[in-house]
Each structure stands twice: as C-alpha cells, then as structure tokens.
Design an enzyme around this catalytic site. Structure first.
Site, short mmCIF file in Angstrom:
data_model
loop_
_atom_site.label_atom_id
_atom_site.label_comp_id
_atom_site.label_asym_id
_atom_site.label_seq_id
_atom_site.Cartn_x
_atom_site.Cartn_y
_atom_site.Cartn_z
CB SER A 1 -1.04 0.09 1.41
OG SER A 1 -0.16 -0.07 2.36
CG ASN B 1 -4.26 -5.24 12.92
OD1 ASN B 1 -3.47 -5.28 12.05
ND2 ASN B 1 -4.40 -6.56 13.51
CB THR C 1 -41.20 24.13 -9.31
OG1 THR C 1 -42.45 24.31 -9.96
CG2 THR C 1 -41.12 24.98 -8.10
CG HIS C 2 -42.48 20.61 -11.60
ND1 HIS C 2 -42.84 19.20 -11.44
CD2 HIS C 2 -43.07 21.35 -10.94
CE1 HIS C 2 -43.30 19.04 -10.33
NE2 HIS C 2 -43.71 20.41 -9.95
CB SER D 1 -15.82 22.87 -30.19
OG SER D 1 -15.99 22.17 -31.29
CE LYS E 1 -20.72 23.78 -28.49
NZ LYS E 1 -21.15 22.27 -28.24
CD GLU F 1 -19.67 20.11 -20.50
OE1 GLU F 1 -20.43 19.38 -21.11
OE2 GLU F 1 -18.81 20.62 -20.68
CD GLN G 1 -2.93 -2.59 2.45
OE1 GLN G 1 -1.98 -2.98 3.13
NE2 GLN G 1 -2.61 -2.72 0.91
CE LYS H 1 -4.06 2.53 4.64
NZ LYS H 1 -4.95 1.96 5.38
N1 ARG Z 1 -1.11 -1.56 5.59
C1 ARG Z 1 -1.93 -1.99 6.21
C2 ARG Z 1 -3.43 -1.38 6.25
O1 ARG Z 1 -3.37 -0.30 5.78
C3 ARG Z 1 -1.48 -1.97 7.67
C4 ARG Z 1 -2.07 -2.79 8.60
C5 ARG Z 1 -1.63 -4.26 8.38
N2 ARG Z 1 -1.93 -5.17 9.48
C6 ARG Z 1 -1.71 -6.65 9.23
N3 ARG Z 1 -2.21 -7.28 10.19
N4 ARG Z 1 -1.34 -6.92 8.07
O2 ARG Z 1 -4.38 -1.87 6.69
#
Ligand code: ARG
Length: 496
Positions: free
Chosen positions: A49, A136, A181-182, A304, A310, A317, A349, A352
């Site tokens: 990651s 963790n 409205t509408h 364009s 244009k 958009e 993971q 993120k």
């Molecule tokens: N890169 C992991 C995450 O973002 C960190 C935690 C990893 N924990 C593990 N038990 N492998 O979740």
C-alpha cells in the site's frame, strides 16, 4: 506502439519470468520469523500500500513518538531507550520529508518503512517501539489523525466556495431570475436568493465533514493491540492527550476494525459533490443559448476543436461528472465493510484508496469552482425578461385576491382561468389585460392590481427565509459574517 497482442505477451512473460521463489531470507521482513520463502514479487506488488499510504507518514511518526514516550514513562521500556527511539523517529521523518529517501514498495506499507529505517539508524533497540502495539491499532490511529487533519482542509475549501458564491450574489444583488419548479418557470426570485440556497448546502456539508466525521474519528485505538488489548501497563489516556484525541476507544476489537469514520468522511464528500453537481448542472444550463443568463469567463471555458463558435462549460461538466467517482468511493467503502468478520482484515487497507480519492476529487473541485464563480458574468436583462415570461406573476394575482378576502383555492381557480384566456388571446403577460378583463374572472380586482410587477412580487415574499430583497440583503450580510469568521478561525488554527 506496442500492439495489443504484443502487450498481452509481455504481461504473460512478466508473470512467469520469476521462478517460484526459492527459500531464503524470509527473515528480511519484520514479520519474517515463521517464513521460509521470500514473498513472491507479484504478491509484494499486489499487497503493497506504499503507493497510497505515504500520506500517513507524518501521523505514523507522530503516533509512534507519543507511543514510545509513554512506553518510557510507564517503565515498559527504559527511558533512554525511549529517547533514542524518539530521536531516531525524528531523523527518519526528516529523511523522508526532505525527499532524501523515499518509501520502499517492497516493505509493504508506510509503517514497515518507518520501522525498518528506524532499525537501520538506531539498531536493535528500534525493535522495542512495537511493544504493546500492533499495526492494526497503529494504522487505525494514523488514519484517524489523517482524517481529522483532512477534514480541516476540506472545511476551509468549503468555506472558500461559500465565499465565492456570496461574492457572486453580492455583485449581482439586484438581479431577478425566474425561480423554477419542474424546470418550469414558477415565481421570480433574486439570483442572490438562489445562490444563497447553495451556501446553505455547503454550510451543512461543513458540519458533516468538519464535525460529524471528526467526532467519529476522534477516539484513539492505540493500546488495543492486534485485537485483544495489550498485556502491558500502558497509559492510553496520556497518548491520546498528546496526539490531541478527545478520548480512547472502549473496545479493542471494535477499535481495530471500525472504519465508520471513513464512511462518515466519504459520505460528507459524496453529499458535498452532489451539491456541487446540482450547481454545476445549473451553470451548464444557464450558460447555454437556451437560458443565456450567464457567460463563463474565457479562462474557465474551453472551445471545440471543430465548431469555432463554441464555448463549453467543461469545468462544470467535469465537476458534475466526477461526482460519480466520489459516490463510487462511498459505495466502495460500504461494500468493503459489509462482509468483514471481526476484527482486522486486510480488506481494510482499501479504505485509504477510497478516502484519498474522494478527498482529492472534492478538494480540487471546490478549489476550481471557487475560482470560477466570482468571474461569471450575468445577463441581468435577459434573466429579468425570463422572470416575467410564462405568467410567472400568476401566483401574485392569486395572492392579491386573497388579500381582498377571496379563499386561496378560489383565487387560484380564477387566475388559472385568467391565464388560459390570456394564452388563448396570445397575450403573454397578465399585466396587459384590462381591469375589465380581470374583473370578468374575479370582481375583487381593483385599480391597485396594476401595481403587481416583479418588484412587488419579490417584496411581498417577506416571511423569514423568503426572497424579499430586504430578507436577502440580511441573509447575505449574515452569511458573509459567518463565513469570514469561520475562515478566520481556520486560518488561525493553520498558523498555530
Ligand atoms: N497496510 C495495512 C493497512 O493499511 C496496515 C495494517 C496491516 N496489518 C496486518 N495485520 N497486516 O491496513
């Protein structure tokens, strides 16, 4: 250019080029103790990651410093050891921050990168940092710190956008447009009143992101260990305090598996983008030849490649288009969570990627819109004409009758017939009908019915929250004061 076939061949080659990894130093990984073989390169790529979670680096260092200090204070490790770890963490931070060193993808994630680099710098004592901690509870802590920080940035951008909307409204405070409205012309309103509706939406978004999501994130998981808690006399409250958390999590299993704060943040982003998208849609409509209420600044439109005449509203958009991405991120995190047994699973993971993308998309969108809005030109005459067309004052005729004692339903009926008559006779505006004409539908009509016009219509909607010019002027002043005060507070916090 590689052909499709060649590309496919290349991919296959990479997949098989590496031999099934021979047994060797699995111990190179911080968790390598029970492993004989090195991780396959494909697995390393797939599970890493590092490409995303580098953003957690400052928070990872911060949390590690607070953790190490607490370990020293509590006598879980020796004070001098804690001091060496803290000093080492600072120099690791400087190396990465200055760009002298970049994160190694083969080390799985940002946490491993910090730990491995720390060990390279201070030796075996680095290994004591991970006492009474697991990745963790570590990643959950880092990410909460990140989200609280990100919320502040997004809130300041939401405020900038509100400020831009207010500037546009203040500049064109007398402009009257048809309210819809509408998507049918309904009643005249001040453009400023319409724009203030968006200010309300973004004010609420500010609350969802800056208060609700932050409240959800504001509990420190550290001290929960892998899932069951830690067998050391940790002082969790002091770590929480040092990191600026309001308190500590109550249940170790929940603490390592909870990502509600991620959902809350992305939810806030998604709804803010939905509001952006509605605004964008109106910019697209209003800048079209059909409406032509506004002209976009050249610097914020594109041409364009084939039609020289244009001028396209691409920013609006794309803002509308990218909303789908952020709604996608919300779906992504909800689906990631829905099937997970307690407690930590590697699926987490992925939280993120979803959050960073939602955050970036919203932040960039808010920034470009805030720059564009005050530069929009308004065709007041055209908007005013549209505001009177299609019998947009019909409700005012009905309200007139009500003031003369006619029940609203009967007044509505009478004016409805009046409109039909006008339409049949090809008279586009009720004001062109004679008093005799009016009286044929309701005898209560009098000379003073002549005074019904755009201004009388606006002025009459004077109940709180209405489009009466004095109400709108007061709302503009009030919102401007609030936005300035809140922006000031955000900026002061930045300077601290
Ligand atoms: N890169 C992991 C995450 O973002 C960190 C935690 C990893 N924990 C593990 N038990 N492998 O979740």
């Amino acid at each position: 250019m590689p052909t499709r076939k060649a590309k496919r061949k290349r991919v296959r080659q990479t997949a098989t080029a590496r031999p099934p990894t021979p047994a060797s130093n699995g111990a190179a990984k911080p968790w390598g103790g029970r492993f004989d073989a090195q991780t396959h390169e494909l697995v390393e790529d797939y599970t890493s990651s590092v490409a995303e979670d580098g953003r957690l680096l400052p928070f990872d260092i911060m949390a590690s410093v607070a953790h190490a200090r607490m370990l020293g204070r509590q006598g879980i490790i020796m004070e001098p050891e804690a001091q060496r770890i803290v000093a080492g963490l600072h120099s690791v931070w400087e190396e990465f921050e200055s760009g002298k060193r970049s994160l190694r993808p083969d080390l799985e994630d940002v946490h491993m990168n910090v730990e491995v680099r720390l060990a390279e710098k201070i030796g075996a004592v680095a290994g004591k940092l991970h006492t009474a901690r697991s990745r963790n509870d570590q990643v959950a802590t880092d990410f909460r710190l990140y989200v609280m920080d990100a919320a502040e940035e997004t809130v300041s951008r939401l405020l900038e956008l509100q400020s831009a909307l207010l500037t546009l409204a203040e500049t064109h405070r007398a402009v009257i447009i048809p309210g819809y409205t509408h998507l049918q012309r309904a009643q005249p309103v001040l453009l400023a009143h319409h724009l203030l509706a968006y200010v309300q939406m973004f004010r609420r978004d500010q609350g969802r992101i800056g208060l609700a999501a932050v409240e959800a994130a504001n509990e420190m998981p550290l001290g929960s260990g892998a899932l069951a808690g830690v067998p050391y006399p940790v002082d969790r409250a002091s770590v929480a305090d040092e990191l600026g958390f309001l308190g500590i999590s109550e249940n170790s299993i929940d603490a390592v598996s909870d990502r509600d704060f991620v959902v809350d943040f992305i939810m806030g982003c998604a709804l803010a983008m939905v509001h952006v998208s509605r605004l964008a849609e109106e910019i697209v409509l209003w800048s079209s030849g059909e409406f032509a209420f506004i002209r976009l600044p050249d610097a914020f439109a594109t041409g364009s490649s084939i039609m020289p005449q244009k001028k396209n509203p691409d920013v609006a958009e794309l803002a509308r288009g990218r909303t789908g991405r952020v709604i996608g991120a919300l779906t992504n995190i909800l689906i990631t969570l829905k099937g997970l047994p307690l407690a930590y699973n590697r699926d987490l993971q992925e939280d993120k990627r979803a959050l960073f993308d939602a955050q970036d998309t919203l932040d960039e969108t808010l920034e470009v819109l805030a720059a564009m809005l005050p530069r929009i030109e308004v065709d007041a005459a055209r908007a005013r004409k549209a505001a009177t067309a299609n019998y947009a004052l019909a409700t005012d005729y009905a309200d007139y009758l009500v003031r003369k004692g006619v029940p609203f339903r009967s007044a509505h009926e009478a004016v409805g017939k009046l409109v039909r008559e006008a339409e049949e006779r090809g008279v586009a505006d009720l004001r062109r009908l004679s008093l005799d004409d009016l009286r044929r539908f309701a005898p209560e009509f009098d000379e003073d019915a002549r005074a019904i016009d755009l201004m009388s219509s606006l002025r009459s909607r004077d109940a709180p929250g209405g489009t009466a010019p004095r109400r709108v002027a007061a709302a503009l002043r009030q919102e401007r004061r609030r936005v300035e005060a809140q922006l000031g507070a955000v900026n002061r916090r930045y300077e601290e």
